[in-house]
Enzyme design. Structure first.
Site, PDB file in Angstrom:
ATOM      1  N   ASP A  27     -29.814 -56.225  26.406  1.00  0.00           N
ATOM      2  CA  ASP A  27     -30.425 -57.522  26.598  1.00  0.00           C
ATOM      3  C   ASP A  27     -31.571 -57.670  25.606  1.00  0.00           C
ATOM      4  O   ASP A  27     -32.459 -56.812  25.549  1.00  0.00           O
ATOM      5  CB  ASP A  27     -30.988 -57.566  28.029  1.00  0.00           C
ATOM      6  CG  ASP A  27     -30.674 -58.856  28.726  1.00  0.00           C
ATOM      7  OD1 ASP A  27     -30.995 -59.910  28.161  1.00  0.00           O
ATOM      8  OD2 ASP A  27     -30.123 -58.798  29.838  1.00  0.00           O
TER       9      ASP A  27
ATOM     10  N   HIS B  81     -26.954 -61.381  37.489  1.00  0.00           N
ATOM     11  CA  HIS B  81     -28.147 -61.002  38.247  1.00  0.00           C
ATOM     12  C   HIS B  81     -29.022 -62.198  38.623  1.00  0.00           C
ATOM     13  O   HIS B  81     -30.046 -62.023  39.268  1.00  0.00           O
ATOM     14  CB  HIS B  81     -28.960 -60.019  37.407  1.00  0.00           C
ATOM     15  CG  HIS B  81     -29.423 -60.663  36.133  1.00  0.00           C
ATOM     16  ND1 HIS B  81     -28.551 -61.010  35.120  1.00  0.00           N
ATOM     17  CD2 HIS B  81     -30.643 -61.076  35.724  1.00  0.00           C
ATOM     18  CE1 HIS B  81     -29.217 -61.598  34.146  1.00  0.00           C
ATOM     19  NE2 HIS B  81     -30.493 -61.657  34.483  1.00  0.00           N
ATOM     20  N   ASP B  82     -28.667 -63.398  38.164  1.00  0.00           N
ATOM     21  CA  ASP B  82     -29.465 -64.596  38.485  1.00  0.00           C
ATOM     22  C   ASP B  82     -28.763 -65.507  39.486  1.00  0.00           C
ATOM     23  O   ASP B  82     -29.315 -66.544  39.857  1.00  0.00           O
ATOM     24  CB  ASP B  82     -29.706 -65.433  37.214  1.00  0.00           C
ATOM     25  CG  ASP B  82     -30.612 -64.741  36.217  1.00  0.00           C
ATOM     26  OD1 ASP B  82     -31.492 -63.968  36.647  1.00  0.00           O
ATOM     27  OD2 ASP B  82     -30.425 -64.965  35.006  1.00  0.00           O
TER      28      ASP B  82
ATOM     29  N   GLU C 114     -27.365 -66.446  25.982  1.00  0.00           N
ATOM     30  CA  GLU C 114     -27.521 -67.124  27.269  1.00  0.00           C
ATOM     31  C   GLU C 114     -28.138 -68.486  26.981  1.00  0.00           C
ATOM     32  O   GLU C 114     -29.255 -68.562  26.462  1.00  0.00           O
ATOM     33  CB  GLU C 114     -28.422 -66.327  28.204  1.00  0.00           C
ATOM     34  CG  GLU C 114     -28.481 -66.983  29.581  1.00  0.00           C
ATOM     35  CD  GLU C 114     -29.738 -66.677  30.375  1.00  0.00           C
ATOM     36  OE1 GLU C 114     -29.700 -66.782  31.606  1.00  0.00           O
ATOM     37  OE2 GLU C 114     -30.768 -66.344  29.762  1.00  0.00           O
TER      38      GLU C 114
ATOM     39  N   ASP D  65     -31.264 -63.339  25.670  1.00  0.00           N
ATOM     40  CA  ASP D  65     -31.811 -64.050  26.823  1.00  0.00           C
ATOM     41  C   ASP D  65     -32.297 -65.455  26.426  1.00  0.00           C
ATOM     42  O   ASP D  65     -32.949 -65.604  25.387  1.00  0.00           O
ATOM     43  CB  ASP D  65     -32.998 -63.214  27.334  1.00  0.00           C
ATOM     44  CG  ASP D  65     -33.528 -63.680  28.663  1.00  0.00           C
ATOM     45  OD1 ASP D  65     -32.755 -63.720  29.624  1.00  0.00           O
ATOM     46  OD2 ASP D  65     -34.731 -63.998  28.753  1.00  0.00           O
TER      47      ASP D  65
END
Ligand code: GLC
Length: 546
Positions: free
Chosen positions: A95, A323-324, A249, A196
Protein backbone atom coordinates in the site's frame (compact mmCIF):
# COMPACT_ATOMS: atom_id res chain seq x y z
CA UNK A 1 0.94 -13.50 -17.46
CA UNK A 2 -0.28 -9.97 -17.21
CA UNK A 3 -2.28 -8.25 -14.53
CA UNK A 4 -5.39 -9.45 -16.35
CA UNK A 5 -4.71 -13.08 -15.49
CA UNK A 6 -4.19 -12.61 -11.79
CA UNK A 7 -6.20 -13.10 -8.65
CA UNK A 8 -5.12 -10.93 -5.74
CA UNK A 9 -5.67 -11.72 -2.07
CA UNK A 10 -5.83 -8.89 0.46
CA UNK A 11 -4.28 -9.36 3.88
CA UNK A 12 -5.01 -6.90 6.66
CA UNK A 13 -1.88 -7.70 8.68
CA UNK A 14 -3.21 -6.36 11.94
CA UNK A 15 -5.98 -8.96 11.85
CA UNK A 16 -4.52 -11.90 9.97
CA UNK A 17 -2.51 -13.91 12.49
CA UNK A 18 -0.78 -12.94 15.72
CA UNK A 19 2.46 -14.89 16.20
CA UNK A 20 3.55 -13.35 19.51
CA UNK A 21 0.42 -13.07 21.61
CA UNK A 22 0.17 -9.28 21.86
CA UNK A 23 -3.31 -9.31 20.31
CA UNK A 24 -2.12 -7.67 17.08
CA UNK A 25 -1.47 -9.54 13.86
CA UNK A 26 2.09 -9.38 12.58
CA UNK A 27 4.37 -10.20 9.66
CA UNK A 28 5.67 -13.41 11.23
CA UNK A 29 2.04 -14.42 11.62
CA UNK A 30 1.52 -14.00 7.90
CA UNK A 31 4.69 -16.02 7.21
CA UNK A 32 3.27 -18.88 9.29
CA UNK A 33 0.11 -18.82 7.22
CA UNK A 34 1.77 -18.81 3.78
CA UNK A 35 0.75 -22.45 3.16
CA UNK A 36 -2.89 -21.42 3.57
CA UNK A 37 -2.52 -18.44 1.21
CA UNK A 38 -0.71 -20.61 -1.34
CA UNK A 39 -3.45 -23.25 -1.12
CA UNK A 40 -5.91 -20.73 -2.55
CA UNK A 41 -4.04 -20.47 -5.85
CA UNK A 42 -3.73 -16.67 -5.78
CA UNK A 43 -0.93 -14.81 -7.58
CA UNK A 44 -0.33 -11.78 -5.42
CA UNK A 45 -1.04 -10.58 -1.89
CA UNK A 46 -1.89 -6.96 -1.15
CA UNK A 47 -0.86 -5.97 2.38
CA UNK A 48 -2.41 -2.99 4.10
CA UNK A 49 0.22 -0.62 5.55
CA UNK A 50 2.61 -1.96 8.15
CA UNK A 51 4.94 1.06 8.24
CA UNK A 52 5.75 3.01 11.38
CA UNK A 53 2.57 4.81 12.37
CA UNK A 54 0.77 6.08 15.46
CA UNK A 55 -2.18 4.03 14.16
CA UNK A 56 -4.80 6.75 14.36
CA UNK A 57 -6.08 5.43 11.05
CA UNK A 58 -4.71 1.90 11.39
CA UNK A 59 -1.48 2.55 9.52
CA UNK A 60 -2.81 4.92 6.85
CA UNK A 61 -1.19 7.64 8.95
CA UNK A 62 2.41 6.85 7.97
CA UNK A 63 5.16 8.33 10.14
CA UNK A 64 8.05 6.55 8.37
CA UNK A 65 7.71 4.87 4.98
CA UNK A 66 11.07 3.12 5.32
CA UNK A 67 10.52 1.22 8.55
CA UNK A 68 8.13 -1.40 9.88
CA UNK A 69 5.88 -0.63 12.83
CA UNK A 70 7.50 -2.47 15.78
CA UNK A 71 4.33 -4.33 16.78
CA UNK A 72 4.07 -5.74 13.25
CA UNK A 73 7.68 -6.93 12.96
CA UNK A 74 10.97 -5.89 11.42
CA UNK A 75 12.36 -5.16 7.97
CA UNK A 76 14.03 -8.57 8.06
CA UNK A 77 10.60 -10.15 8.56
CA UNK A 78 9.23 -8.27 5.55
CA UNK A 79 12.19 -9.33 3.41
CA UNK A 80 11.62 -12.92 4.46
CA UNK A 81 7.91 -12.59 3.71
CA UNK A 82 8.62 -11.37 0.18
CA UNK A 83 11.13 -14.16 -0.42
CA UNK A 84 8.97 -16.94 1.05
CA UNK A 85 5.90 -15.90 -0.94
CA UNK A 86 8.00 -15.82 -4.12
CA UNK A 87 8.93 -19.45 -3.48
CA UNK A 88 5.24 -20.18 -4.00
CA UNK A 89 5.04 -17.99 -7.09
CA UNK A 90 3.21 -15.30 -5.14
CA UNK A 91 4.18 -11.64 -5.40
CA UNK A 92 3.72 -8.88 -2.85
CA UNK A 93 1.63 -5.75 -3.35
CA UNK A 94 2.17 -2.92 -0.90
CA UNK A 95 0.00 0.00 0.00
CA UNK A 96 1.46 3.36 -1.04
CA UNK A 97 -0.15 6.09 1.03
CA UNK A 98 1.09 9.13 -0.84
CA UNK A 99 -1.70 11.69 -0.42
CA UNK A 100 -0.89 12.41 3.20
CA UNK A 101 1.49 11.64 6.06
CA UNK A 102 1.01 11.36 9.79
CA UNK A 103 1.55 14.58 11.67
CA UNK A 104 4.23 12.54 13.49
CA UNK A 105 6.22 12.25 10.24
CA UNK A 106 9.56 14.05 10.25
CA UNK A 107 8.45 16.31 7.38
CA UNK A 108 5.51 17.63 9.35
CA UNK A 109 7.51 17.94 12.55
CA UNK A 110 10.22 19.95 10.79
CA UNK A 111 7.54 22.13 9.23
CA UNK A 112 6.09 22.74 12.68
CA UNK A 113 9.53 23.60 13.98
CA UNK A 114 9.56 26.45 11.44
CA UNK A 115 11.65 24.99 8.58
CA UNK A 116 10.26 26.77 5.50
CA UNK A 117 11.45 24.04 3.18
CA UNK A 118 9.23 21.51 4.95
CA UNK A 119 6.32 23.91 5.35
CA UNK A 120 6.14 23.80 1.58
CA UNK A 121 5.47 20.03 1.82
CA UNK A 122 1.93 20.73 3.05
CA UNK A 123 -1.11 22.85 2.27
CA UNK A 124 -0.69 25.62 4.81
CA UNK A 125 -3.11 28.50 4.40
CA UNK A 126 -4.31 31.53 6.30
CA UNK A 127 -7.83 31.59 7.68
CA UNK A 128 -10.41 33.97 6.27
CA UNK A 129 -10.62 37.56 7.47
CA UNK A 130 -13.41 36.58 9.88
CA UNK A 131 -11.11 34.01 11.48
CA UNK A 132 -12.85 31.00 9.90
CA UNK A 133 -11.04 28.17 8.13
CA UNK A 134 -9.34 28.82 4.76
CA UNK A 135 -12.15 26.92 2.96
CA UNK A 136 -15.39 25.26 3.99
CA UNK A 137 -14.21 21.78 3.00
CA UNK A 138 -15.11 18.83 5.18
CA UNK A 139 -12.89 15.98 6.26
CA UNK A 140 -13.98 12.59 4.94
CA UNK A 141 -13.96 11.39 8.53
CA UNK A 142 -16.25 14.21 9.73
CA UNK A 143 -15.64 17.80 10.84
CA UNK A 144 -13.65 20.53 9.05
CA UNK A 145 -10.75 19.60 6.73
CA UNK A 146 -8.46 22.18 8.41
CA UNK A 147 -6.61 22.23 11.69
CA UNK A 148 -4.47 24.86 13.39
CA UNK A 149 -0.83 24.62 12.39
CA UNK A 150 0.92 24.70 15.75
CA UNK A 151 0.55 28.08 17.37
CA UNK A 152 0.80 30.00 14.09
CA UNK A 153 -2.05 31.81 12.31
CA UNK A 154 -1.98 29.13 9.67
CA UNK A 155 -4.07 26.01 9.13
CA UNK A 156 -3.05 22.74 7.42
CA UNK A 157 -5.31 20.76 5.13
CA UNK A 158 -6.36 17.21 6.06
CA UNK A 159 -8.95 15.51 3.86
CA UNK A 160 -8.90 12.56 6.32
CA UNK A 161 -8.15 12.48 10.05
CA UNK A 162 -6.60 15.61 11.55
CA UNK A 163 -3.44 13.58 12.14
CA UNK A 164 -3.17 12.89 8.38
CA UNK A 165 -1.78 16.04 6.75
CA UNK A 166 -2.24 16.31 2.97
CA UNK A 167 1.00 16.52 1.01
CA UNK A 168 1.58 19.34 -1.46
CA UNK A 169 2.23 17.49 -4.71
CA UNK A 170 2.82 20.82 -6.47
CA UNK A 171 6.20 20.87 -4.78
CA UNK A 172 8.60 18.85 -7.00
CA UNK A 173 10.60 17.87 -3.92
CA UNK A 174 7.56 16.20 -2.41
CA UNK A 175 7.04 14.21 -5.58
CA UNK A 176 10.71 13.19 -5.67
CA UNK A 177 10.59 12.07 -2.04
CA UNK A 178 7.48 9.98 -2.71
CA UNK A 179 8.98 8.39 -5.83
CA UNK A 180 11.98 7.45 -3.69
CA UNK A 181 9.62 5.59 -1.38
CA UNK A 182 8.09 3.67 -4.28
CA UNK A 183 11.54 2.82 -5.66
CA UNK A 184 12.78 1.71 -2.27
CA UNK A 185 10.05 -0.93 -2.08
CA UNK A 186 10.44 -1.96 -5.72
CA UNK A 187 14.13 -2.55 -4.99
CA UNK A 188 13.08 -4.85 -2.15
CA UNK A 189 11.31 -7.03 -4.70
CA UNK A 190 7.78 -5.73 -4.27
CA UNK A 191 5.93 -6.07 -7.58
CA UNK A 192 2.48 -4.79 -6.74
CA UNK A 193 1.56 -1.25 -5.77
CA UNK A 194 -1.81 -0.15 -4.44
CA UNK A 195 -2.02 3.62 -4.34
CA UNK A 196 -4.23 4.93 -1.56
CA UNK A 197 -6.81 7.62 -2.49
CA UNK A 198 -4.65 8.59 -5.45
CA UNK A 199 -7.19 10.72 -7.27
CA UNK A 200 -7.27 13.40 -4.57
CA UNK A 201 -3.57 14.32 -4.87
CA UNK A 202 -4.34 16.99 -7.49
CA UNK A 203 -5.75 19.83 -5.42
CA UNK A 204 -5.34 23.31 -6.90
CA UNK A 205 -2.71 25.62 -5.44
CA UNK A 206 -5.39 28.16 -4.80
CA UNK A 207 -8.09 26.44 -2.76
CA UNK A 208 -11.67 27.62 -3.17
CA UNK A 209 -14.80 27.29 -1.10
CA UNK A 210 -17.50 24.82 -2.05
CA UNK A 211 -21.00 26.29 -2.43
CA UNK A 212 -22.46 26.73 1.07
CA UNK A 213 -23.77 23.49 2.56
CA UNK A 214 -22.41 21.39 -0.33
CA UNK A 215 -19.69 18.75 -0.16
CA UNK A 216 -18.13 19.47 -3.56
CA UNK A 217 -15.57 16.75 -4.13
CA UNK A 218 -14.81 17.99 -7.65
CA UNK A 219 -12.68 20.72 -6.08
CA UNK A 220 -10.08 18.13 -5.18
CA UNK A 221 -10.96 14.93 -7.07
CA UNK A 222 -9.85 13.65 -10.52
CA UNK A 223 -8.31 16.93 -11.66
CA UNK A 224 -6.16 16.81 -14.84
CA UNK A 225 -3.06 17.19 -12.64
CA UNK A 226 -3.69 13.73 -11.18
CA UNK A 227 -3.13 12.18 -14.60
CA UNK A 228 0.01 14.26 -15.20
CA UNK A 229 1.52 13.26 -11.87
CA UNK A 230 0.67 9.59 -12.24
CA UNK A 231 2.39 9.64 -15.64
CA UNK A 232 5.42 11.22 -14.03
CA UNK A 233 5.41 8.61 -11.25
CA UNK A 234 5.15 5.88 -13.90
CA UNK A 235 8.28 7.25 -15.62
CA UNK A 236 10.22 7.69 -12.39
CA UNK A 237 9.30 4.47 -10.61
CA UNK A 238 7.43 1.36 -11.68
CA UNK A 239 7.64 2.04 -15.43
CA UNK A 240 11.11 0.52 -15.31
CA UNK A 241 9.79 -2.92 -14.17
CA UNK A 242 8.67 -5.36 -16.85
CA UNK A 243 6.58 -7.22 -14.37
CA UNK A 244 4.40 -5.27 -11.97
CA UNK A 245 0.77 -4.68 -11.06
CA UNK A 246 -0.51 -1.22 -10.17
CA UNK A 247 -3.91 -0.26 -8.87
CA UNK A 248 -5.20 3.13 -7.81
CA UNK A 249 -7.85 3.56 -5.18
CA UNK A 250 -10.08 6.21 -6.71
CA UNK A 251 -12.56 7.90 -4.47
CA UNK A 252 -15.78 9.16 -6.15
CA UNK A 253 -14.28 8.80 -9.61
CA UNK A 254 -15.90 8.58 -13.05
CA UNK A 255 -15.70 6.03 -15.85
CA UNK A 256 -14.12 8.67 -18.09
CA UNK A 257 -11.32 9.38 -15.63
CA UNK A 258 -10.86 5.70 -14.86
CA UNK A 259 -10.35 5.02 -18.56
CA UNK A 260 -7.74 7.76 -18.48
CA UNK A 261 -6.01 6.15 -15.52
CA UNK A 262 -5.95 2.64 -17.00
CA UNK A 263 -5.89 2.77 -20.80
CA UNK A 264 -2.40 1.32 -21.41
CA UNK A 265 -1.62 4.02 -23.97
CA UNK A 266 -1.58 6.64 -21.23
CA UNK A 267 1.15 4.99 -19.15
CA UNK A 268 -0.63 5.53 -15.85
CA UNK A 269 -1.93 2.46 -13.96
CA UNK A 270 -3.10 -1.07 -14.69
CA UNK A 271 -6.45 -0.79 -12.93
CA UNK A 272 -8.61 1.15 -10.49
CA UNK A 273 -10.80 0.50 -7.51
CA UNK A 274 -14.03 2.47 -7.84
CA UNK A 275 -16.83 2.45 -5.30
CA UNK A 276 -20.14 3.38 -6.89
CA UNK A 277 -21.44 -0.20 -6.69
CA UNK A 278 -20.84 -0.13 -2.93
CA UNK A 279 -23.05 2.89 -2.38
CA UNK A 280 -26.29 1.25 -3.48
CA UNK A 281 -27.37 0.82 0.13
CA UNK A 282 -26.83 4.48 1.02
CA UNK A 283 -30.02 6.45 1.54
CA UNK A 284 -29.84 9.66 -0.58
CA UNK A 285 -26.14 9.02 -1.13
CA UNK A 286 -25.35 9.23 2.60
CA UNK A 287 -23.20 6.47 4.08
CA UNK A 288 -24.43 6.68 7.67
CA UNK A 289 -27.95 5.49 6.95
CA UNK A 290 -29.52 2.05 6.88
CA UNK A 291 -31.58 0.78 3.99
CA UNK A 292 -31.86 -2.26 1.70
CA UNK A 293 -29.69 -2.29 -1.37
CA UNK A 294 -31.11 -1.14 -4.68
CA UNK A 295 -30.67 -4.16 -6.97
CA UNK A 296 -31.49 -2.50 -10.31
CA UNK A 297 -29.04 0.28 -9.49
CA UNK A 298 -26.33 -2.20 -8.47
CA UNK A 299 -26.79 -4.16 -11.66
CA UNK A 300 -26.73 -1.09 -13.86
CA UNK A 301 -23.62 0.23 -12.17
CA UNK A 302 -21.78 -3.06 -12.61
CA UNK A 303 -22.90 -3.16 -16.22
CA UNK A 304 -22.06 0.49 -16.96
CA UNK A 305 -18.56 0.14 -15.54
CA UNK A 306 -17.96 -3.12 -17.40
CA UNK A 307 -19.20 -1.68 -20.72
CA UNK A 308 -17.66 1.76 -20.24
CA UNK A 309 -14.21 0.54 -19.28
CA UNK A 310 -14.23 -1.98 -22.11
CA UNK A 311 -15.15 0.70 -24.66
CA UNK A 312 -12.29 2.91 -23.45
CA UNK A 313 -9.78 0.03 -23.14
CA UNK A 314 -9.62 0.54 -19.38
CA UNK A 315 -9.52 -2.13 -16.70
CA UNK A 316 -11.40 -2.57 -13.41
CA UNK A 317 -10.24 -4.04 -10.13
CA UNK A 318 -13.14 -6.31 -9.11
CA UNK A 319 -14.14 -6.51 -5.47
CA UNK A 320 -16.98 -6.61 -2.97
CA UNK A 321 -14.95 -6.43 0.20
CA UNK A 322 -11.99 -4.64 1.64
CA UNK A 323 -10.85 -3.24 4.98
CA UNK A 324 -13.10 -0.16 4.54
CA UNK A 325 -16.35 -1.94 3.74
CA UNK A 326 -18.80 -3.91 5.83
CA UNK A 327 -18.97 -7.53 4.67
CA UNK A 328 -20.75 -7.83 1.31
CA UNK A 329 -22.58 -10.97 2.39
CA UNK A 330 -24.39 -8.89 5.04
CA UNK A 331 -25.28 -6.23 2.48
CA UNK A 332 -26.15 -8.19 -0.64
CA UNK A 333 -26.61 -11.76 0.55
CA UNK A 334 -28.37 -13.67 3.31
CA UNK A 335 -25.88 -14.92 5.89
CA UNK A 336 -28.62 -16.46 8.03
CA UNK A 337 -30.65 -18.56 5.60
CA UNK A 338 -28.35 -18.93 2.60
CA UNK A 339 -24.86 -18.42 3.93
CA UNK A 340 -22.89 -20.56 1.48
CA UNK A 341 -25.23 -19.92 -1.46
CA UNK A 342 -25.14 -16.16 -1.21
CA UNK A 343 -21.40 -16.05 -0.47
CA UNK A 344 -20.62 -18.12 -3.56
CA UNK A 345 -23.12 -16.23 -5.74
CA UNK A 346 -21.42 -12.93 -4.92
CA UNK A 347 -18.02 -14.47 -5.62
CA UNK A 348 -19.18 -15.69 -9.02
CA UNK A 349 -20.44 -12.24 -10.05
CA UNK A 350 -17.02 -10.68 -9.50
CA UNK A 351 -14.62 -13.44 -10.46
CA UNK A 352 -16.07 -14.01 -13.92
CA UNK A 353 -16.45 -10.29 -14.78
CA UNK A 354 -14.07 -8.36 -17.02
CA UNK A 355 -11.30 -7.18 -14.67
CA UNK A 356 -8.95 -8.47 -11.99
CA UNK A 357 -10.58 -9.97 -8.89
CA UNK A 358 -9.51 -9.24 -5.32
CA UNK A 359 -10.43 -11.41 -2.35
CA UNK A 360 -10.42 -9.80 1.06
CA UNK A 361 -9.26 -12.09 3.89
CA UNK A 362 -12.11 -14.09 5.37
CA UNK A 363 -14.39 -13.58 2.37
CA UNK A 364 -13.34 -17.00 1.10
CA UNK A 365 -14.74 -18.64 4.25
CA UNK A 366 -17.90 -16.53 4.36
CA UNK A 367 -16.96 -14.27 7.26
CA UNK A 368 -19.78 -11.95 8.33
CA UNK A 369 -20.04 -8.62 10.17
CA UNK A 370 -19.41 -9.16 13.90
CA UNK A 371 -22.49 -9.42 16.09
CA UNK A 372 -21.51 -6.68 18.52
CA UNK A 373 -24.17 -5.30 20.81
CA UNK A 374 -22.42 -2.28 22.15
CA UNK A 375 -20.53 0.75 20.81
CA UNK A 376 -17.64 -0.10 23.12
CA UNK A 377 -16.61 -2.89 20.70
CA UNK A 378 -16.01 -0.45 17.83
CA UNK A 379 -12.63 1.25 17.57
CA UNK A 380 -12.43 2.94 14.17
CA UNK A 381 -12.11 6.72 14.19
CA UNK A 382 -14.66 7.04 11.38
CA UNK A 383 -17.29 4.93 13.21
CA UNK A 384 -16.79 6.74 16.50
CA UNK A 385 -17.14 10.15 14.80
CA UNK A 386 -20.20 9.01 12.88
CA UNK A 387 -21.91 7.79 16.06
CA UNK A 388 -21.33 11.14 17.75
CA UNK A 389 -22.59 13.03 14.71
CA UNK A 390 -25.72 10.89 14.47
CA UNK A 391 -26.54 11.56 18.11
CA UNK A 392 -25.88 15.27 17.58
CA UNK A 393 -28.33 15.22 14.66
CA UNK A 394 -30.99 13.88 17.03
CA UNK A 395 -30.94 10.18 16.02
CA UNK A 396 -31.66 8.06 19.12
CA UNK A 397 -28.98 5.77 20.54
CA UNK A 398 -30.53 2.52 19.36
CA UNK A 399 -30.90 3.73 15.78
CA UNK A 400 -27.47 5.32 15.74
CA UNK A 401 -26.00 2.03 16.94
CA UNK A 402 -27.84 0.07 14.29
CA UNK A 403 -26.59 2.36 11.56
CA UNK A 404 -22.99 2.21 12.77
CA UNK A 405 -23.22 -1.58 13.15
CA UNK A 406 -24.24 -1.87 9.49
CA UNK A 407 -21.60 0.49 8.07
CA UNK A 408 -18.53 0.52 10.33
CA UNK A 409 -15.18 -0.32 8.76
CA UNK A 410 -14.48 -2.46 11.84
CA UNK A 411 -16.94 -4.95 10.34
CA UNK A 412 -14.31 -6.25 7.97
CA UNK A 413 -11.33 -5.69 10.26
CA UNK A 414 -12.18 -8.31 12.87
CA UNK A 415 -9.55 -11.05 13.17
CA UNK A 416 -9.32 -13.80 10.59
CA UNK A 417 -11.24 -16.79 11.91
CA UNK A 418 -8.86 -19.74 11.78
CA UNK A 419 -10.70 -22.19 14.04
CA UNK A 420 -13.32 -22.48 16.76
CA UNK A 421 -10.64 -22.15 19.47
CA UNK A 422 -10.54 -19.12 21.78
CA UNK A 423 -10.35 -15.82 19.82
CA UNK A 424 -10.91 -17.72 16.59
CA UNK A 425 -7.37 -19.10 16.82
CA UNK A 426 -6.09 -15.63 15.87
CA UNK A 427 -4.17 -14.86 19.05
CA UNK A 428 -3.26 -16.36 22.38
CA UNK A 429 -3.60 -12.88 23.89
CA UNK A 430 -6.30 -10.25 23.92
CA UNK A 431 -7.37 -9.41 20.35
CA UNK A 432 -7.35 -5.70 19.44
CA UNK A 433 -10.80 -6.20 17.90
CA UNK A 434 -13.11 -8.94 19.11
CA UNK A 435 -14.05 -11.78 16.71
CA UNK A 436 -17.58 -13.26 16.88
CA UNK A 437 -19.42 -16.11 15.13
CA UNK A 438 -16.24 -18.13 14.73
CA UNK A 439 -17.71 -21.30 16.15
CA UNK A 440 -19.54 -21.84 12.89
CA UNK A 441 -17.44 -19.81 10.48
CA UNK A 442 -13.72 -20.64 10.41
CA UNK A 443 -10.96 -21.93 8.15
CA UNK A 444 -10.70 -25.33 9.81
CA UNK A 445 -14.41 -26.03 9.34
CA UNK A 446 -14.33 -24.83 5.73
CA UNK A 447 -11.28 -26.97 4.99
CA UNK A 448 -13.01 -29.99 6.45
CA UNK A 449 -16.41 -29.86 4.82
CA UNK A 450 -17.27 -26.29 3.83
CA UNK A 451 -18.81 -25.13 0.58
CA UNK A 452 -17.35 -21.65 0.24
CA UNK A 453 -13.60 -22.16 0.36
CA UNK A 454 -13.55 -24.93 -2.27
CA UNK A 455 -15.77 -22.79 -4.49
CA UNK A 456 -13.32 -19.88 -4.32
CA UNK A 457 -10.48 -22.22 -5.22
CA UNK A 458 -12.50 -23.45 -8.15
CA UNK A 459 -13.16 -19.88 -9.35
CA UNK A 460 -9.46 -19.03 -9.10
CA UNK A 461 -8.52 -22.16 -11.03
CA UNK A 462 -11.15 -21.44 -13.71
CA UNK A 463 -9.50 -18.10 -14.57
CA UNK A 464 -6.29 -20.00 -15.32
CA UNK A 465 -8.06 -22.70 -17.32
CA UNK A 466 -10.28 -20.56 -19.58
CA UNK A 467 -8.79 -17.49 -21.29
CA UNK A 468 -12.32 -16.18 -21.89
CA UNK A 469 -12.42 -15.12 -18.22
CA UNK A 470 -9.27 -13.01 -18.21
CA UNK A 471 -9.38 -11.91 -21.85
CA UNK A 472 -12.96 -12.03 -23.03
CA UNK A 473 -15.25 -9.16 -23.96
CA UNK A 474 -18.27 -8.38 -21.80
CA UNK A 475 -21.94 -7.93 -22.76
CA UNK A 476 -25.04 -7.89 -20.57
CA UNK A 477 -27.68 -10.62 -20.93
CA UNK A 478 -31.35 -10.09 -19.97
CA UNK A 479 -30.31 -6.98 -18.08
CA UNK A 480 -33.84 -6.16 -16.98
CA UNK A 481 -34.60 -9.44 -15.22
CA UNK A 482 -35.99 -8.57 -11.81
CA UNK A 483 -33.75 -10.79 -9.70
CA UNK A 484 -30.91 -11.99 -11.91
CA UNK A 485 -27.69 -10.36 -13.06
CA UNK A 486 -26.25 -12.18 -16.05
CA UNK A 487 -23.60 -11.43 -18.63
CA UNK A 488 -21.75 -13.05 -21.49
CA UNK A 489 -18.00 -13.11 -21.93
CA UNK A 490 -16.54 -13.90 -25.33
CA UNK A 491 -13.05 -14.69 -26.58
CA UNK A 492 -11.63 -16.53 -29.55
CA UNK A 493 -14.86 -18.32 -30.36
CA UNK A 494 -15.60 -19.27 -26.75
CA UNK A 495 -18.68 -17.83 -25.03
CA UNK A 496 -19.30 -17.93 -21.31
CA UNK A 497 -22.74 -17.09 -19.91
CA UNK A 498 -22.70 -16.20 -16.20
CA UNK A 499 -26.04 -16.23 -14.38
CA UNK A 500 -26.58 -15.03 -10.80
CA UNK A 501 -29.79 -14.97 -8.80
CA UNK A 502 -29.50 -12.18 -6.22
CA UNK A 503 -32.51 -13.25 -4.17
CA UNK A 504 -33.56 -15.93 -1.68
CA UNK A 505 -36.47 -17.11 -3.86
CA UNK A 506 -36.37 -19.41 -6.86
CA UNK A 507 -36.86 -17.76 -10.23
CA UNK A 508 -37.04 -18.61 -13.92
CA UNK A 509 -34.54 -17.39 -16.44
CA UNK A 510 -34.73 -17.62 -20.25
CA UNK A 511 -31.83 -19.49 -21.78
CA UNK A 512 -30.99 -18.93 -25.46
CA UNK A 513 -30.84 -22.08 -27.49
CA UNK A 514 -27.11 -21.86 -28.08
CA UNK A 515 -26.50 -22.36 -24.36
CA UNK A 516 -28.79 -25.36 -23.93
CA UNK A 517 -26.05 -27.81 -24.82
CA UNK A 518 -23.23 -25.88 -23.22
CA UNK A 519 -21.03 -27.13 -20.42
CA UNK A 520 -21.63 -25.93 -16.87
CA UNK A 521 -18.13 -24.99 -15.68
CA UNK A 522 -19.20 -23.91 -12.22
CA UNK A 523 -22.40 -23.88 -10.17
CA UNK A 524 -23.17 -23.45 -6.49
CA UNK A 525 -25.95 -26.07 -6.67
CA UNK A 526 -25.36 -29.62 -7.87
CA UNK A 527 -26.28 -30.72 -11.38
CA UNK A 528 -28.24 -27.82 -12.86
CA UNK A 529 -30.53 -28.84 -15.73
CA UNK A 530 -30.14 -26.60 -18.78
CA UNK A 531 -33.55 -25.85 -20.26
CA UNK A 532 -35.23 -22.97 -22.05
CA UNK A 533 -36.88 -21.86 -18.85
CA UNK A 534 -33.96 -22.28 -16.53
CA UNK A 535 -35.11 -22.87 -12.94
CA UNK A 536 -32.84 -20.99 -10.59
CA UNK A 537 -32.64 -21.80 -6.88
CA UNK A 538 -32.19 -19.15 -4.17
CA UNK A 539 -28.88 -17.33 -4.76
CA UNK A 540 -27.95 -19.77 -7.47
CA UNK A 541 -25.03 -19.00 -9.74
CA UNK A 542 -23.83 -20.92 -12.72
CA UNK A 543 -21.61 -20.36 -15.70
CA UNK A 544 -22.17 -22.09 -19.03
CA UNK A 545 -19.38 -22.38 -21.61
CA UNK A 546 -19.96 -22.96 -25.30
C1 GLC B 1 -8.17 4.76 1.97
C2 GLC B 1 -7.92 3.58 2.87
C3 GLC B 1 -8.57 3.86 4.19
C4 GLC B 1 -7.93 5.09 4.78
C5 GLC B 1 -8.00 6.27 3.81
C6 GLC B 1 -7.09 7.37 4.22
O1 GLC B 1 -9.50 4.93 1.69
O2 GLC B 1 -8.38 2.42 2.27
O3 GLC B 1 -8.48 2.77 5.07
O4 GLC B 1 -8.58 5.45 5.96
O5 GLC B 1 -7.59 5.90 2.52
O6 GLC B 1 -5.75 6.99 4.06
Amino acid sequence: MSFRDKVIYQVYPKSFYDSDGDGIGDIRGVIEKIPYIASLGVDMVWFNPFYVSPQNDNGYDVADYYRVNPDMGTMADVEELIARLKEHGIEVMLDMVLNHVSTDHEWFQRALAGEKEYQDFFYLREGKADGSYPTNWESKFGGPAWENFGDTDLFYLHLYDRTQADLNWHNPRVRQELYKVVNFWLDKGVRGLRFDVLNVIGKAEFLEDAAPGVVDKSLYTDTPRVHTWIQEMHRETFGRCDYKVTVGEMSSTTIENSIGYTNPENNELDMVFSFHHLKVDYLDGQKWTKTDFDFPLLKHLLNDWAMGMQAGKGWNALFWNNHDQPRAINRFGDPVNFHAESATMLATVMHLQRGTPYIYQGEEIGMVDPSYENMSDYVDVEALNAYKELLAEGVNEANAFEIVASKARDNSRTPMQWSNAANAGFTSGDPWLRPTDFEQINVAAEEKNGKILPYYKQLIALRKAHPVIARGSYAPYELDHESVYAYVREHDGARLLVINNFYGEPTEFPLDEEFLHGRVVISNYPDPVLEENLQLQPYQSLAILI
